[in-house]
Design a protein around this motif. Structure first.
Motif, PDB file in Angstrom:
ATOM      1  N   GLY B 195       0.615  -1.175  -0.034  1.00  0.00           N
ATOM      2  CA  GLY B 195       0.104  -0.096   0.080  1.00  0.00           C
ATOM      3  C   GLY B 195       0.684   1.262  -0.075  1.00  0.00           C
ATOM      4  N   THR B 196       2.183   0.995   0.227  1.00  0.00           N
ATOM      5  CA  THR B 196       3.134   2.385  -0.160  1.00  0.00           C
ATOM      6  C   THR B 196       3.093   2.741  -1.333  1.00  0.00           C
ATOM      7  N   ASP B 197       2.994   4.008  -1.582  1.00  0.00           N
ATOM      8  CA  ASP B 197       3.055   5.148  -2.897  1.00  0.00           C
ATOM      9  C   ASP B 197       4.552   4.786  -3.577  1.00  0.00           C
ATOM     10  N   GLN B 198       4.850   3.993  -4.479  1.00  0.00           N
ATOM     11  CA  GLN B 198       6.130   4.127  -5.029  1.00  0.00           C
ATOM     12  C   GLN B 198       6.308   5.209  -5.703  1.00  0.00           C
ATOM     13  N   ASP B 199       5.379   6.002  -6.185  1.00  0.00           N
ATOM     14  CA  ASP B 199       5.782   7.153  -6.875  1.00  0.00           C
ATOM     15  C   ASP B 199       6.025   8.297  -6.016  1.00  0.00           C
ATOM     16  N   ASP B 200       6.049   8.269  -4.649  1.00  0.00           N
ATOM     17  CA  ASP B 200       6.267   9.372  -3.871  1.00  0.00           C
ATOM     18  C   ASP B 200       7.628   9.168  -3.411  1.00  0.00           C
ATOM     19  N   VAL B 201       8.477   9.621  -4.459  1.00  0.00           N
ATOM     20  CA  VAL B 201       9.822   9.595  -4.240  1.00  0.00           C
ATOM     21  C   VAL B 201      10.730  10.752  -5.044  1.00  0.00           C
ATOM     22  N   ILE B 202      11.919  11.034  -4.611  1.00  0.00           N
ATOM     23  CA  ILE B 202      12.673  11.887  -5.404  1.00  0.00           C
ATOM     24  C   ILE B 202      13.919  11.212  -5.464  1.00  0.00           C
ATOM     25  N   GLY B 203      14.654  11.256  -6.677  1.00  0.00           N
ATOM     26  CA  GLY B 203      15.713  10.623  -7.014  1.00  0.00           C
ATOM     27  C   GLY B 203      17.063  11.534  -7.115  1.00  0.00           C
ATOM     28  N   LEU B 204      18.173  11.118  -6.245  1.00  0.00           N
ATOM     29  CA  LEU B 204      19.404  12.167  -6.640  1.00  0.00           C
ATOM     30  C   LEU B 204      20.482  11.230  -7.019  1.00  0.00           C
ATOM     31  N   PRO B 205      21.644  11.937  -7.899  1.00  0.00           N
ATOM     32  CA  PRO B 205      22.540  10.932  -8.029  1.00  0.00           C
ATOM     33  C   PRO B 205      23.509  10.469  -6.756  1.00  0.00           C
ATOM     34  N   MET B 206      23.873   9.274  -6.679  1.00  0.00           N
ATOM     35  CA  MET B 206      24.381   8.784  -5.373  1.00  0.00           C
ATOM     36  C   MET B 206      25.386   9.695  -4.823  1.00  0.00           C
ATOM     37  N   LYS B 207      26.320  10.151  -5.520  1.00  0.00           N
ATOM     38  CA  LYS B 207      27.316  11.151  -4.876  1.00  0.00           C
ATOM     39  C   LYS B 207      26.641  12.313  -4.276  1.00  0.00           C
ATOM     40  N   THR B 208      25.774  12.863  -5.062  1.00  0.00           N
ATOM     41  CA  THR B 208      25.089  14.275  -4.395  1.00  0.00           C
ATOM     42  C   THR B 208      24.155  13.795  -3.067  1.00  0.00           C
ATOM     43  N   PHE B 209      23.717  12.612  -3.145  1.00  0.00           N
ATOM     44  CA  PHE B 209      22.960  12.118  -1.976  1.00  0.00           C
ATOM     45  C   PHE B 209      23.981  12.248  -0.748  1.00  0.00           C
ATOM     46  N   GLN B 210      25.216  11.333  -1.181  1.00  0.00           N
ATOM     47  CA  GLN B 210      26.311  10.993   0.063  1.00  0.00           C
ATOM     48  C   GLN B 210      26.715  12.507   0.466  1.00  0.00           C
ATOM     49  N   ARG B 211      27.085  13.341  -0.266  1.00  0.00           N
ATOM     50  CA  ARG B 211      27.829  14.551   0.044  1.00  0.00           C
ATOM     51  C   ARG B 211      26.858  15.634   0.370  1.00  0.00           C
ATOM     52  N   ARG B 212      25.660  15.933  -0.261  1.00  0.00           N
ATOM     53  CA  ARG B 212      24.838  17.185   0.348  1.00  0.00           C
ATOM     54  C   ARG B 212      23.799  16.590   1.298  1.00  0.00           C
ATOM     55  N   VAL B 213      23.065  15.285   1.382  1.00  0.00           N
ATOM     56  CA  VAL B 213      22.199  14.923   2.083  1.00  0.00           C
ATOM     57  C   VAL B 213      22.775  14.072   3.500  1.00  0.00           C
ATOM     58  N   MET B 214      23.586  13.232   3.141  1.00  0.00           N
ATOM     59  CA  MET B 214      23.956  12.429   4.250  1.00  0.00           C
ATOM     60  C   MET B 214      25.350  12.713   4.794  1.00  0.00           C
ATOM     61  N   GLY B 215      26.119  13.185   4.160  1.00  0.00           N
ATOM     62  CA  GLY B 215      27.755  13.684   4.600  1.00  0.00           C
ATOM     63  C   GLY B 215      28.376  12.473   4.978  1.00  0.00           C
ATOM     64  N   ASN B 216      28.345  11.433   4.149  1.00  0.00           N
ATOM     65  CA  ASN B 216      29.366  10.243   4.358  1.00  0.00           C
ATOM     66  C   ASN B 216      29.311   9.651   2.967  1.00  0.00           C
ATOM     67  N   THR B 217      30.040   8.359   2.881  1.00  0.00           N
ATOM     68  CA  THR B 217      30.067   7.654   1.821  1.00  0.00           C
ATOM     69  C   THR B 217      29.360   6.453   1.780  1.00  0.00           C
ATOM     70  N   ASP B 218      28.409   6.282   2.605  1.00  0.00           N
ATOM     71  CA  ASP B 218      27.686   4.927   2.600  1.00  0.00           C
ATOM     72  C   ASP B 218      26.705   4.579   1.418  1.00  0.00           C
ATOM     73  N   VAL B 219      26.827   3.281   1.152  1.00  0.00           N
ATOM     74  CA  VAL B 219      25.717   2.925   0.153  1.00  0.00           C
ATOM     75  C   VAL B 219      24.927   1.604   1.020  1.00  0.00           C
ATOM     76  N   SER B 220      23.857   2.004   1.266  1.00  0.00           N
ATOM     77  CA  SER B 220      23.192   0.760   2.344  1.00  0.00           C
ATOM     78  C   SER B 220      22.523  -0.161   1.430  1.00  0.00           C
ATOM     79  N   MET B 221      22.385  -0.274   0.101  1.00  0.00           N
ATOM     80  CA  MET B 221      22.066  -1.375  -0.494  1.00  0.00           C
ATOM     81  C   MET B 221      22.610  -1.128  -1.768  1.00  0.00           C
TER      82      MET B 221
END
Lengths: 244, 402
Positions: B195-221
């Motif tokens: 029942g979760t909405d798969q379209d409720d999502v925003i995609g970023l390039p992985m490196k952008t996500f790591q640097r600007r959002v998480m501040g690490n270099t983790d890949v969780s999956m």
């Protein structure tokens, strides 16, 4: 079944029936010996508590003696188990009760078919026999009425049709006119008499009405669990006049 | 004779319609509940399996963490890195491609509109692996992926919330005080099996996500797509070996990561569903038992009420066994009618619920047959005692009964 006129179909040999124990002991039958031959129409009479109903149940193989022997067609009924007695009732006996005892909300035809179901008859043959029996008691055209839609006399005719549909040797009638007015009672007695005379069915009837007992060949008068005397209606009722 | 008995039973049941209806209500509700539960449960299991298989049966999923990692094993297993992704692609020949994946929650703002949504860091290879196309604009450019540029692609739900039906391409949205340019719009996928909405999502390039959002270099999956026609089992083994080496796990030590294929994921998810279904069905089965007691109660009343009828039947030559059969068959027919009505009602309920939950309506003939047999068995068990009581009546007493 032997149809020999002189064979007793029903024979009591010194039959007693005791209900309760110790102080409360009641001797419903106290040494009754009697015999009824094939084709007889017998009325059992007597005051209430005289044991006539107990004798009736015994004749119908619904009850068994405490001591003494009851023979039906020479067979010791006491030696039969419950199922064998049911088979005996099914094949040789028909019952007519004071209260009619029809199944409610069940048509006359279905009521009359009931004994045939237990005989294992099916479909058209069963229907034909039931219709035939209803015709004999004068209920042609009422086959699909419920008991509640019929008069007392008509209900008792349905009950008689149910009793005779299995071509029994004996019909046991317990106060068959007890719930009916005089006119209807006479009609019912005529039906029973015709079955006795025309079809040779032995009839054993309990009654306290002398007018009805007058239809019988023989009256057995009981008092206090014993047969006081037996004889033709004229002999029994003549000597007693119109007491009651 | 048996047909005769059944016919008589049906007659007796319809002679007292209202009471019969109330009597079987318990059975009806019990059977309907079991049928509805199991059918909906199986439908949602089928949906989960179908959803997972839609991702592709050649997909493997790597997650950190041991198989039976309890709280005592200390700490969280370390995440993967982008280098792991490259190593899998380079060193395992049966792998078609692999994609990093990481996810967090965020609030996206455009003008006066804002939405709380799922923010995913990944790259174009993920879109390839799960076969997700861009319907408006474009995917990430290689330069955007390698340098971690502030660009994003939107799911349909986010687009609807922030932009309505207008094109979001070229617009700038804000997340956590940082701005991102919208370059693409993903194809609408609809709700997932949970029942979760798969379209409720925003995609970023992985490196952008790591640097600007998480501040690490983790890949969780890591999603791995195996070449068509090659064994996923073998790839699974090879990946395990590679990752053990890269994560420096010595012989004898347990893995601190999982490699699962979609079949395993599907069975894990359906396992949860079937446990829930089983529990709910057990509760429903209790109501069947209660329904059976209701039948016994009414049959006992019926025997008392019809004592005189039983006397008549015995007098005209019914054996005790025939009377027993009559009442037993009546109880069985009654409960089987209840079972049939319950099955119809349960299937109707399940069809309605399935429609509502957008899962396949998957009635199982085996369960339907089982429910029917069970309702018949309820009749036998709870009908026997009253029937025996009827059969044991003394005809003289019974005839005298008012």
């Amino acid at each position: 079944m032997p149809a020999d006129k002189n064979t007793p179909v029903i024979e009591f040999r010194d039959v007693t029936k005791v209900y309760g124990q110790g102080e409360a002991e009641v001797h419903a039958l106290d040494g009754v010996s009697l015999s009824i031959t094939t084709g007889e129409f017998v009325a059992i009479m007597g005051p209430s508590g005289s044991g006539k109903s107990t004798a009736m149940n015994m004749v119908g193989c619904l009850d068994s003696p405490t001591s003494g022997d009851y023979l039906f067609n020479g067979v010791h009924v006491a030696a039969l188990d419950q199922d064998q007695r049911a088979l005996l009732r099914r094949n040789y006996l028909g019952f007519v009760f004071q209260g009619f005892n029809l199944l409610p909300r069940t048509s006359a035809l279905d009521n009359v078919e009931l004994p045939l179901i237990y005989k294992g008859l099916v479909g058209a043959e069963r229907r034909a026999q039931a219709l035939d029996a209803l015709g004999k008691v004068g209920l042609k055209g009422r086959e699909h009425h419920d008991p509640s839609e019929l008069s007392g006399g008509q209900q008792q005719r349905v009950a008689i049709a149910r009793a005779l549909v299995g071509t029994p040797q004996v019909i046991v009638a317990d106060e068959p006119t007890g719930n009916l007015d005089t006119k209807m009672s006479k009609e019912i007695m005529e039906v029973l008499r015709d079955l006795n005379k025309d079809d040779g069915i032995t009839i054993v009837m309990v009654t306290h009405e002398e007018d009805m007992a007058g239809f019988a060949d023989r009256i057995i008068w009981m008092v206090d669990g014993r047969v006081e005397r037996t004889g033709t209606p004229a002999e029994i009722l003549g000597t007693r006049g119109h007491r009651q | 004779m048996i047909w005769e008995t059944v016919r008589l039973a049906i007659q007796a049941i319809f002679r007292n319609t209202m009471r019969s209806i109330l009597t079987v209500l318990g059975i009806v509700i019990g059977v309907a509940a079991v049928i509805a539960m199991v059918t909906v449960g199986q439908g949602s299991s089928a949906q989960v399996t179908a959803d997972v298989e839609k991702l592709g049966t050649n997909i493997l999923m790597l997650t950190p963490g041991g198989e039976n990692r309890g709280p005592s094993s200390g700490g969280v297993a370390k995440a993967f890195t982008l280098k792991d992704v490259d190593a899998i692609i380079d060193q395992i020949s049966s792998v078609d491609t692999a994609a990093p994946y990481a996810q967090t929650m965020t609030t996206a703002v455009f003008g006066a509109e804002s939405t709380s949504t799922s923010l995913v860091g990944t790259d174009n290879r993920y879109l390839d692996a799960v076969d997700w196309s861009v319907v408006l604009g474009r995917r990430f450019l290689p330069s955007e992926e390698s340098s971690g540029k502030s660009v994003c692609i939107l799911g349909e739900t986010v687009r609807q919330t922030l932009f309505g039906n207008t094109s979001p391409i070229g617009e700038t949205i804000r997340m956590n005080a940082l701005t991102y340019e919208v370059v693409g719009l993903l194809e609408a996928k609809g709700a997932s099996s949970f029942g979760t909405d798969q379209d409720d999502v925003i995609g970023l390039p992985m490196k952008t996500f790591q640097r600007r959002v998480m501040g690490n270099t983790d890949v969780s999956m890591i999603f791995v797509s195996v070449r068509d026609g090659l064994s996923t089992e073998r790839a699974q083994v090879e990946i395990e070996a590679l990752m053990r080496e890269r994560r420096r796990i010595s012989d004898g030590e347990d893995d601190d990561f999982n490699v699962m294929d979609m079949k395993q994921i599907a069975s894990m998810l359906t396992g949860i569903t079937s446990i829930l279904t089983g529990l709910l069905s057990a509760v429903a089965a209790v109501s069947l038992l209660v329904g059976g007691i209701g039948i016994m109660n009414i049959m006992l009343v019926s025997v008392t009420e019809r004592t005189r009828e039983i006397g008549i039947r015995l007098a005209i030559g019914a054996t005790a066994n025939q009377v027993l059969m009559q009442f037993l068959v009546e109880a069985i027919v009654l409960s089987m009618i209840g079972g049939l009505v319950g099955i119809v009602l349960g299937l109707a309920l399940a069809a309605f619920a399935s429609n509502l939950m957008v899962i396949p309506f998957a009635p199982d003939p085996a369960i339907v047959a089982l429910a029917f047999l069970f309702s018949a068995a309820v009749g036998v068990v709870f009908g026997y005692f009253p029937a025996r009581r009827a059969a044991r009546l003394d005809p003289i007493e019974a005839l005298r009964h008012q």
